[in-house]
Design an enzyme around this catalytic site. Structure first.
Site, mmCIF file in Angstrom:
data_model
loop_
_atom_site.group_PDB
_atom_site.id
_atom_site.type_symbol
_atom_site.label_atom_id
_atom_site.label_comp_id
_atom_site.label_asym_id
_atom_site.label_seq_id
_atom_site.Cartn_x
_atom_site.Cartn_y
_atom_site.Cartn_z
ATOM 1 N N ASP A 224 0.722 -1.155 -0.039
ATOM 2 C CA ASP A 224 0.051 0.025 -0.178
ATOM 3 C C ASP A 224 1.049 1.281 -0.197
ATOM 4 O O ASP A 224 1.692 1.477 0.850
ATOM 5 C CB ASP A 224 -0.806 -0.063 0.905
ATOM 6 C CG ASP A 224 -1.850 1.023 1.454
ATOM 7 O OD1 ASP A 224 -2.718 1.334 0.340
ATOM 8 O OD2 ASP A 224 -1.817 1.814 2.311
ATOM 9 N N GLU A 273 15.000 -15.307 -0.799
ATOM 10 C CA GLU A 273 15.416 -16.252 0.168
ATOM 11 C C GLU A 273 14.488 -17.515 0.455
ATOM 12 O O GLU A 273 14.731 -18.487 0.597
ATOM 13 C CB GLU A 273 15.760 -15.541 1.714
ATOM 14 C CG GLU A 273 16.687 -14.818 1.886
ATOM 15 C CD GLU A 273 17.099 -14.028 3.177
ATOM 16 O OE1 GLU A 273 16.200 -14.364 3.992
ATOM 17 O OE2 GLU A 273 17.815 -12.947 3.219
#
Length: 541
Positions: A224, A273
């Site tokens: 956002d 990751e």
């Protein structure tokens, strides 16, 4: 032949969800939790309600579900004021419900994207409450933008910035002893103080928040106000009295600052990751498609909402310009273009584009024929219009209560969607709905439209099925424009052709593009006999 080929897409999501780079041509469905499905009968949508409706989304044929905020929040701005980023608001359920929803979605082949609100927190966030209680000089205040005021006794705001919701972007605090205190920055509601992203504690906190939800199994984040976290050094005055008119037209001292990109490079490392193609999606209002592309460089985020396309008028030359500009700007950074017509912040496109449902259906088939990823807002597959006659006393959009901010009509696209032809809240839940639904919405419900070959729901189901079946749809980064009469868009993608008559009269094509795959309205011709007004047709050679 129109959408009479309508058929279920059940199981197709599971068959394709593991493909690499899944987001590049994905169709992602936005769920606004409070308005999708109510599981406990309190009139408010929730996570158990969403969980029970997941099979509907799998059958619709979407690839992923994006959930608007469900975090612990006082709900001053419908959950975009977060008090605890690691907790579920009780109105929506709890962490066990979130875990079950994610697991069920994955079992159906659906990815899950959650909203992240990093520009600001709730004023009830633990950090902000500590900052208020400890007063000036507290190190916690450095995690937000606290400043002394200007003028006599500091009675004027620190600068001239305006809130997106109207009025000054600053609110004055009271010191612990009750005397007037410092001011704090809030680019949105006063209940939404902006974080200071220059502070290492803020950056550390959000890295741990990302890991928390990635550990829960989410497949990505919609970010956002992704353009808003970094402010210009010194928080300089704008020197402009109508700042809201500048939004999206230029780089502002509080929006689209270059410093945001360092943050996203850090976040991309975390996403990598975890593997499994976890993605970041930017809600970035920028002055140009080229500026948007900066958020999507190979070491930053994966997607950004295409607001330039959303705001394009229903006019062939302008649509073609925006499509070309969007594709051209994404190509150098290797990012997929996104396309969107509606969301929880704008007037539904059935109403906004003019021309009613006919034009909305045509716009949908154009969007789904373009290369890249498409976003679908809940209820648009039912052809829901904007609700424009909500009584003032039921509205909850904070901008409605401001005199010079946004238009305050966001509640009109957030009315709970209808599932059944009759009954309490048309199947939304047993306890009514938090915003009143129009009386005639039963005829637009999932139940009413399922199996009706002329319905908008079956149009979406068929379009999404065909999009999966035809390799020339969705993937890629370019279209081949074809010569077409004035007011008509025509482009080819391999063996697939899309024609769009944006005019108000039938228009004949110079030659037939092939056989009709799907049309947004009744049509069974070959193109040379005149494509009806406001109609999009998909063709195959």
């Amino acid at each position: 032949m129109t959408q009479h080929l309508a058929a279920s897409a059940t199981g197709t999501a599971a068959a394709t969800s593991d493909r690499p780079g899944w987001w590049r041509d994905a169709v992602i469905y936005q769920v606004y939790p409070r308005s999708f499905a109510d599981g406990n009968g309190d009139g408010m949508g929730d996570l158990p309600g969403i969980r029970r409706r997941l099979p509907y989304l799998a059958e619709l044929g979407v690839d992923a579900v994006w959930l608007s905020p469900f975090y612990a929040s006082p709900q001053a701005d419908a959950g975009y004021d977060v008090a605890d980023y690691r907790a579920i608001d009780p109105m929506f359920g709890d962490l066990h419900d979130a875990d079950a929803l994610i697991r069920d979605a994955h079992g159906l082949g659906l990815r899950v994207i959650v909203d992240l609100v990093p520009n600001h927190s709730s004023d009830q966030h633990e950090w902000f409450q500590r900052a208020l209680s400890e007063g000036p000089g507290s190190p916690v205040r450095d995690r937000y933008h606290f400043r002394p005021g200007k003028g006599a006794d500091g009675a004027e705001p620190p600068n001239d910035w305006e809130s997106i919701f109207g009025g000054p972007a600053w609110t004055r605090t009271k010191n612990p002893d009750g005397t007037p205190g410092e001011w704090y920055l809030h680019l949105f509601a006063p209940e939404q103080p902006d974080f200071n992203w220059d502070h290492p504690a803020v950056r550390d906190e959000f890295r741990t928040v990302l890991r928390f939800w990635l550990d829960m199994g989410v497949d990505g984040f919609r970010i956002d106000v992704a353009h808003g976290m970094v402010k210009a050094p010194g928080l300089p005055d704008m020197g402009h009295g109508e700042q809201l008119k500048l939004l999206g037209s230029q780089v502002l001292p509080f929006f689209d600052q270059d410093g945001v990109h360092e943050i996203y490079r850090s976040w991309r490392q975390i996403l990598e990751e975890y593997g499994g193609d976890r993605i970041g999606v930017a809600e970035a209002w920028t002055p140009s498609a080229d500026r948007t592309a900066l958020y999507l460089r190979p070491d930053e985020l994966h997607q950004a909402f295409n607001f330039h396309y959303l705001n394009a008028p229903w006019e062939s030359a302008e649509l073609r310009r925006v499509i070309d500009e969007s594709l051209d700007s994404m190509r150098p950074v290797g990012a997929a273009t996104t396309w969107v017509l509606s969301n929880h912040d704008v007037v539904r496109h059935t109403t906004r584009l003019g021309g009613g449902l006919t034009r909305a259906r045509a716009a949908t088939l154009l969007m789904l024929a373009l290369p890249g990823s498409a976003y679908v807002y809940q209820g648009e597959e039912l052809g829901l219009p904007e609700v424009t006659d909500l009584p003032d006393d039921v509205r909850q959009d904070p901008s409605f209560f401001k005199s010079n901010g946004q238009d305050g009509l966001r509640d009109g696209c957030r009315v709970p969607i209808p599932w059944t032809t009759s009954g309490t809240s048309f199947g939304f839940g047993e306890g009514g709905s938090w915003l009143p639904q129009p009386e005639g919405w039963g005829a637009l419900s999932v139940q009413a439209q399922t199996g009706d070959p002329g319905s908008t729901l079956e149009l979406y189901r068929t379009a999404l099925r065909l999009r999966r079946e035809h390799a020339d749809l969705g993937a890629g980064d370019a279209v081949e424009w074809l010569d077409a009469p004035e007011g008509v868009l025509a482009f080819r993608r391999g063996a697939f052709t899309c024609t769009v008559n944006t005019t108000g009269v039938p228009v004949a094509l110079p030659a037939s593009p092939g056989r009709v795959l799907l049309a947004s309205g009744p049509y069974e011709g070959d193109g040379t006999d005149g494509i009806p007004a406001g109609t999009t047709v998909w063709w195959s050679v």
